[in-house]
Design an enzyme around this catalytic site. Structure first.
Site, PDB file in Angstrom:
ATOM      1  N   GLN A  94       0.844  -1.192   0.000  1.00  0.00           N
ATOM      2  CA  GLN A  94       0.000   0.000   0.000  1.00  0.00           C
ATOM      3  C   GLN A  94       0.880   1.243   0.000  1.00  0.00           C
ATOM      4  OE1 GLN A  94      -2.162  -1.533   3.684  1.00  0.00           O
ATOM      5  NE2 GLN A  94      -3.765  -0.356   2.698  1.00  0.00           N
ATOM      6  N   HIS A 114      -1.323   1.482  -4.351  1.00  0.00           N
ATOM      7  CA  HIS A 114      -1.659   2.903  -4.252  1.00  0.00           C
ATOM      8  C   HIS A 114      -0.668   3.777  -5.023  1.00  0.00           C
ATOM      9  CE1 HIS A 114      -4.052   1.883  -0.345  1.00  0.00           C
ATOM     10  NE2 HIS A 114      -4.681   1.545  -1.436  1.00  0.00           N
ATOM     11  N   ASP A 230       7.668  -4.767  17.170  1.00  0.00           N
ATOM     12  CA  ASP A 230       8.293  -3.864  16.208  1.00  0.00           C
ATOM     13  C   ASP A 230       8.735  -4.644  14.954  1.00  0.00           C
ATOM     14  OD1 ASP A 230       9.637  -1.110  15.695  1.00  0.00           O
ATOM     15  OD2 ASP A 230      11.183  -2.601  15.258  1.00  0.00           O
TER      16      ASP A 230
END
Ligand code: NAD
Ligand code: ZN
Length: 241
Positions: A94, A114, A230
């Site tokens: 994305q 995108h 993380d």
């Protein structure tokens, strides 16, 4: 997670803004961040007038200036290693930052849902224009830059809210999701559709689903494994080989 990756014959990674935060590109969530101060225009607003286009391009360039030069992080390098070894077939992203390609992944293995924010494109003829050129044009002329080839509308090569999804990329992404046996969703809040529907397509077709993200997502209860940690820390081991 390592076991699931070992067992997989063909995995697909699906990445969102969270894989690039350690590179200095904030995700949408960070309070007071560049995305709220220079809020991207939706497609209809961008198209509504040359002034709106000027504003939209200026905001984007402002974000680019604030973010500065970026290079791939530990997550990008880990995924590049999985592609290089043949374990992963594609990275569906994305993100618009181009960092998967910058980490050495061949562009035909990266599916950008995108678009790409590292350059601009003419909406009419597709001609590529560099962002430095856009910046110069904005300084030189009062209106919005026009395509050097056909005089058409120049926009960053990104897909804005309200803009149709790129058909070819959606088809390639869907095919990759149907072909894989493991889908790794990394650093996405999994709320922006239709992109967020792709991990579900893989899951419904029998693939395993692993979600690696710093916070909960709406698809967590569909996943075989959820890792809330993380991204760079978790994936660093793969990058080392
Ligand atoms: P998002 O901002 O909605 O979600 C990012 C997720 O990553 C969040 O849930 C956050 O908790 C998590 N995260 C951030 N840093 C992390 C870390 N180091 N470790 C673990 N988790 C971490 O992003 P999205 O789902 O990609 O959707 C937002 C849209 O915004 C995308 O469609 C994209 O086009 C655009 N966007 C792109 C970029 C980029 O290209 N780098 C940056 C911001 C936004
Ligand atoms: Zn053109």
């Amino acid at each position: 997670m390592i076991e699931l990756i070992d067992q997989s014959q063909q995995l697909v990674a699906f990445t969102g803004a969270g894989i690039s935060t350690e590179c200095g590109i904030p995700d949408f969530r960070s309070p007071g961040g560049v995305w709220s101060r220079f809020k991207p225009l939706d497609f209809q607003t961008f198209m509504s007038s040359p002034q709106a286009r000027r504003e939209g391009l200026s905001r984007f360039l402002q974000i680019r200036r604030e973010v500065g030069n970026v290079s791939p992080g530990r997550g990008h390098r880990a995924l590049a290693a999985l592609i290089a070894s043949g374990k992963a077939s594609h990275i569906i992203t994305q993100n618009i930052d181009g960092l998967h390609q910058a980490s050495g992944v061949s562009p035909d293995r990266v599916i950008e849902l995108h678009g790409n924010g590292t350059y601009a494109k003419c909406l009419d003829c597709g001609q590529r224009h560099e962002l430095d050129w856009v910046e110069d044009e904005l300084e030189r002329n009062p209106g919005a830059p026009a395509c050097i080839r056909c005089n058409g509308i120049v926009k960053t090569a990104t897909i804005s809210f309200g803009q149709p999804m790129p058909e070819d990329e959606m088809m390639r992404a869907t095919a990759a999701c149907l072909d894989c046996d493991l889908l790794l969703a990394i650093g996405s809040s999994l709320v922006v559709y239709p992109a967020a529907g792709l991990p579900l397509i893989a899951k419904q077709n029998g693939a395993r689903l692993v979600i690696l993200n710093g916070e909960a997502t709406p698809l967590d209860d569909r996943a075989d494994l959820v890792v809330n940690d993380d991204i760079g820390d978790v994936l660093a081991g793969f990058a080392a080989g």
